[in-house]
Design an enzyme around this catalytic site. Structure first.
Site, PDB file in Angstrom:
ATOM      1  N   ASP A   1     -77.176 -60.498 -48.573  1.00  0.00           N
ATOM      2  CA  ASP A   1     -78.605 -60.314 -48.814  1.00  0.00           C
ATOM      3  C   ASP A   1     -79.280 -61.648 -49.079  1.00  0.00           C
ATOM      4  O   ASP A   1     -79.076 -62.246 -50.133  1.00  0.00           O
ATOM      5  CB  ASP A   1     -78.812 -59.407 -50.034  1.00  0.00           C
ATOM      6  CG  ASP A   1     -78.457 -57.967 -49.736  1.00  0.00           C
ATOM      7  OD1 ASP A   1     -79.077 -57.386 -48.834  1.00  0.00           O
ATOM      8  OD2 ASP A   1     -77.547 -57.430 -50.410  1.00  0.00           O
TER       9      ASP A   1
ATOM     10  N   MET B   1     -82.654 -63.515 -49.858  1.00  0.00           N
ATOM     11  CA  MET B   1     -83.983 -63.218 -50.411  1.00  0.00           C
ATOM     12  C   MET B   1     -84.734 -64.505 -50.690  1.00  0.00           C
ATOM     13  O   MET B   1     -84.163 -65.436 -51.269  1.00  0.00           O
ATOM     14  CB  MET B   1     -83.837 -62.435 -51.721  1.00  0.00           C
ATOM     15  CG  MET B   1     -83.058 -61.152 -51.566  1.00  0.00           C
ATOM     16  SD  MET B   1     -82.884 -60.362 -53.162  1.00  0.00           S
ATOM     17  CE  MET B   1     -82.001 -58.873 -52.681  1.00  0.00           C
TER      18      MET B   1
ATOM     19  N   HIS C   1     -71.895 -57.522 -46.513  1.00  0.00           N
ATOM     20  CA  HIS C   1     -73.351 -57.504 -46.407  1.00  0.00           C
ATOM     21  C   HIS C   1     -73.908 -58.650 -47.250  1.00  0.00           C
ATOM     22  O   HIS C   1     -73.622 -58.753 -48.450  1.00  0.00           O
ATOM     23  CB  HIS C   1     -73.850 -56.152 -46.910  1.00  0.00           C
ATOM     24  CG  HIS C   1     -75.313 -55.935 -46.766  1.00  0.00           C
ATOM     25  ND1 HIS C   1     -75.892 -55.514 -45.582  1.00  0.00           N
ATOM     26  CD2 HIS C   1     -76.327 -56.074 -47.652  1.00  0.00           C
ATOM     27  CE1 HIS C   1     -77.196 -55.385 -45.763  1.00  0.00           C
ATOM     28  NE2 HIS C   1     -77.489 -55.726 -47.000  1.00  0.00           N
TER      29      HIS C   1
ATOM     30  N   MET D   1     -84.176 -60.858 -46.028  1.00  0.00           N
ATOM     31  CA  MET D   1     -85.407 -60.386 -46.674  1.00  0.00           C
ATOM     32  C   MET D   1     -86.287 -61.612 -46.900  1.00  0.00           C
ATOM     33  O   MET D   1     -86.499 -62.057 -48.029  1.00  0.00           O
ATOM     34  CB  MET D   1     -85.053 -59.679 -47.991  1.00  0.00           C
ATOM     35  CG  MET D   1     -84.485 -58.295 -47.754  1.00  0.00           C
ATOM     36  SD  MET D   1     -83.636 -57.654 -49.197  1.00  0.00           S
ATOM     37  CE  MET D   1     -82.035 -58.383 -48.936  1.00  0.00           C
TER      38      MET D   1
ATOM     39  N   ASP E   1     -79.075 -48.742 -46.949  1.00  0.00           N
ATOM     40  CA  ASP E   1     -78.869 -49.792 -47.940  1.00  0.00           C
ATOM     41  C   ASP E   1     -79.694 -49.505 -49.187  1.00  0.00           C
ATOM     42  O   ASP E   1     -80.919 -49.437 -49.120  1.00  0.00           O
ATOM     43  CB  ASP E   1     -79.297 -51.130 -47.300  1.00  0.00           C
ATOM     44  CG  ASP E   1     -79.090 -52.320 -48.220  1.00  0.00           C
ATOM     45  OD1 ASP E   1     -78.513 -52.171 -49.303  1.00  0.00           O
ATOM     46  OD2 ASP E   1     -79.522 -53.429 -47.823  1.00  0.00           O
TER      47      ASP E   1
ATOM     48  N   HIS F   1     -78.548 -59.720 -44.002  1.00  0.00           N
ATOM     49  CA  HIS F   1     -79.803 -58.981 -44.192  1.00  0.00           C
ATOM     50  C   HIS F   1     -80.852 -59.969 -44.694  1.00  0.00           C
ATOM     51  O   HIS F   1     -80.830 -60.365 -45.856  1.00  0.00           O
ATOM     52  CB  HIS F   1     -79.539 -57.855 -45.208  1.00  0.00           C
ATOM     53  CG  HIS F   1     -80.735 -57.038 -45.553  1.00  0.00           C
ATOM     54  ND1 HIS F   1     -80.744 -56.151 -46.608  1.00  0.00           N
ATOM     55  CD2 HIS F   1     -81.968 -56.945 -44.985  1.00  0.00           C
ATOM     56  CE1 HIS F   1     -81.919 -55.548 -46.678  1.00  0.00           C
ATOM     57  NE2 HIS F   1     -82.686 -56.027 -45.714  1.00  0.00           N
TER      58      HIS F   1
ATOM     59  N   MET G   1     -83.896 -48.765 -45.430  1.00  0.00           N
ATOM     60  CA  MET G   1     -83.744 -49.076 -46.857  1.00  0.00           C
ATOM     61  C   MET G   1     -83.917 -47.797 -47.675  1.00  0.00           C
ATOM     62  O   MET G   1     -84.869 -47.037 -47.465  1.00  0.00           O
ATOM     63  CB  MET G   1     -84.794 -50.102 -47.309  1.00  0.00           C
ATOM     64  CG  MET G   1     -84.627 -51.513 -46.757  1.00  0.00           C
ATOM     65  SD  MET G   1     -83.046 -52.280 -47.147  1.00  0.00           S
ATOM     66  CE  MET G   1     -83.082 -52.312 -48.951  1.00  0.00           C
TER      67      MET G   1
ATOM     68  N   SER H   1     -72.124 -55.049 -50.433  1.00  0.00           N
ATOM     69  CA  SER H   1     -73.164 -56.071 -50.616  1.00  0.00           C
ATOM     70  C   SER H   1     -72.747 -57.079 -51.678  1.00  0.00           C
ATOM     71  O   SER H   1     -72.585 -56.737 -52.855  1.00  0.00           O
ATOM     72  CB  SER H   1     -74.481 -55.418 -51.019  1.00  0.00           C
ATOM     73  OG  SER H   1     -75.349 -56.414 -51.511  1.00  0.00           O
TER      74      SER H   1
HETATM   75  C1  DX5 Z   1     -81.441 -54.672 -51.966  1.00  0.00           C
HETATM   76  C2  DX5 Z   1     -80.330 -55.143 -51.084  1.00  0.00           C
HETATM   77  C3  DX5 Z   1     -79.105 -54.330 -51.145  1.00  0.00           C
HETATM   78  C4  DX5 Z   1     -78.456 -54.246 -52.506  1.00  0.00           C
HETATM   79  C5  DX5 Z   1     -77.699 -52.971 -52.587  1.00  0.00           C
HETATM   80  O1  DX5 Z   1     -82.598 -55.341 -51.627  1.00  0.00           O
HETATM   81  O2  DX5 Z   1     -80.744 -55.140 -49.722  1.00  0.00           O
HETATM   82  O3  DX5 Z   1     -78.162 -54.699 -50.149  1.00  0.00           O
HETATM   83  O4  DX5 Z   1     -77.593 -55.315 -52.764  1.00  0.00           O
HETATM   84  O5  DX5 Z   1     -77.156 -52.857 -53.849  1.00  0.00           O
HETATM   85  P1  DX5 Z   1     -76.816 -51.458 -54.517  1.00  0.00           P
HETATM   86  O6  DX5 Z   1     -75.794 -50.799 -53.657  1.00  0.00           O
HETATM   87  O7  DX5 Z   1     -76.337 -51.833 -55.853  1.00  0.00           O
HETATM   88  O8  DX5 Z   1     -78.106 -50.642 -54.543  1.00  0.00           O
HETATM   89 ZN    ZN Z   2     -79.253 -55.450 -48.173  1.00  0.00          ZN
END
Ligand code: DX5
Ligand code: ZN
Length: 224
Positions: free
Chosen positions: A34, A36, A32, A67, A174, A65, A136, A7
């Site tokens: 993310d 947000m 990955h 969010m 994740d 991903h 998750m 990620s």
């Molecule tokens: C959290 C993200 C993850 C996050 C994981 O909302 O979806 O992908 O980056 O990070 P670690 O592995 O540090 O928990």
């Molecule tokens: Zn993620």
């Protein structure tokens, strides 16, 4: 065989070019990404513009991903940016079916994610229509949180359903995953492992990824 998806959230954002190179050299399978929006989750990360710039520098599979609230509004942007997998949150969609069908009608894979508070029963009806279920194992929004073992049973339930219905389904996990707890999730049936901090914060990301693969091989899914 597992797929490891580091990620980028845990990377040094001031030097993404080097960080991507580190992941390619570490033999990652995916990256990955993310996204947000500050509304669906209480944090803001990056969006399609950044992803399209990264696309020019990296041939790894882009595992996006989302969010974000009502993700259907933005799917075209991420298609154009070069996503290979687009995962949306079940909790964030007004019309889950319409959203996954739209993504599926394009040349990308579609994933559906559930947050820790969402019961696994909610995702079951959609499994025949998706390529990947994302379970998750932390509350979405931030990297570096502690793995929630209580989410693992959802992975098992989904894998059991996929096997009994003959579905070719990836199950991604994740949040808080590292080389030690990888075996807990692979044993339950996960085959795509996201890890941010464990990989990016390591001086030797290649060793971490290799160890994850070894632990996954030692603990494969066993149907009861
Ligand atoms: C959290 C993200 C993850 C996050 C994981 O909302 O979806 O992908 O980056 O990070 P670690 O592995 O540090 O928990
Ligand atoms: Zn993620």
């Amino acid at each position: 065989m597992i797929y490891v998806s580091p990620s980028l959230l845990a990377a040094d954002f001031g030097d993404l070019r080097t960080e991507l190179r580190r992941m390619i050299d570490a033999d990652a399978n995916y990256i990955h990404l993310d996204v947000m929006d500050g509304t669906f989750v209480p944090n803001i990360s990056f969006g399609a513009t950044v992803i399209s710039c990264l696309r020019k520098r990296c041939g790894l599979i882009f595992d996006v991903h989302l969010m974000v609230k009502e993700p259907l509004r933005f799917v075209d942007d991420y298609l154009r940016a070069g996503a290979d997998i687009i995962t949306v949150h079940l909790e964030a969609c007004k019309d889950v079916k319409k959203t996954i069908r739209y993504i599926r009608s394009k040349e990308v894979r579609v994933g559906l994610a559930i947050s820790p508070e969402t019961p696994v029963e909610k995702i079951i009806p959609y499994l025949p229509e998706i390529d990947m279920a994302l379970v998750m194992t932390v509350h979405p929004g931030f990297g570096g949180q502690k793995f929630m073992p209580e989410c693992v049973e959802k992975v098992r339930t989904i894998r059991r359903y996929a096997v009994s219905h003959d579905l070719d389904l990836d199950i991604e996990v994740d949040g808080g995953i590292n080389e030690e707890n990888t075996s807990i999730v692979t044993e339950a049936g996960a085959n795509v492992i996201v890890a941010g901090s464990a990989i990016f914060k390591s001086k030797h990301p290649g060793h971490v990824i290799a160890k994850m693969r070894v632990n996954a091989d030692l603990h494969p899914y066993k149907p009861e």
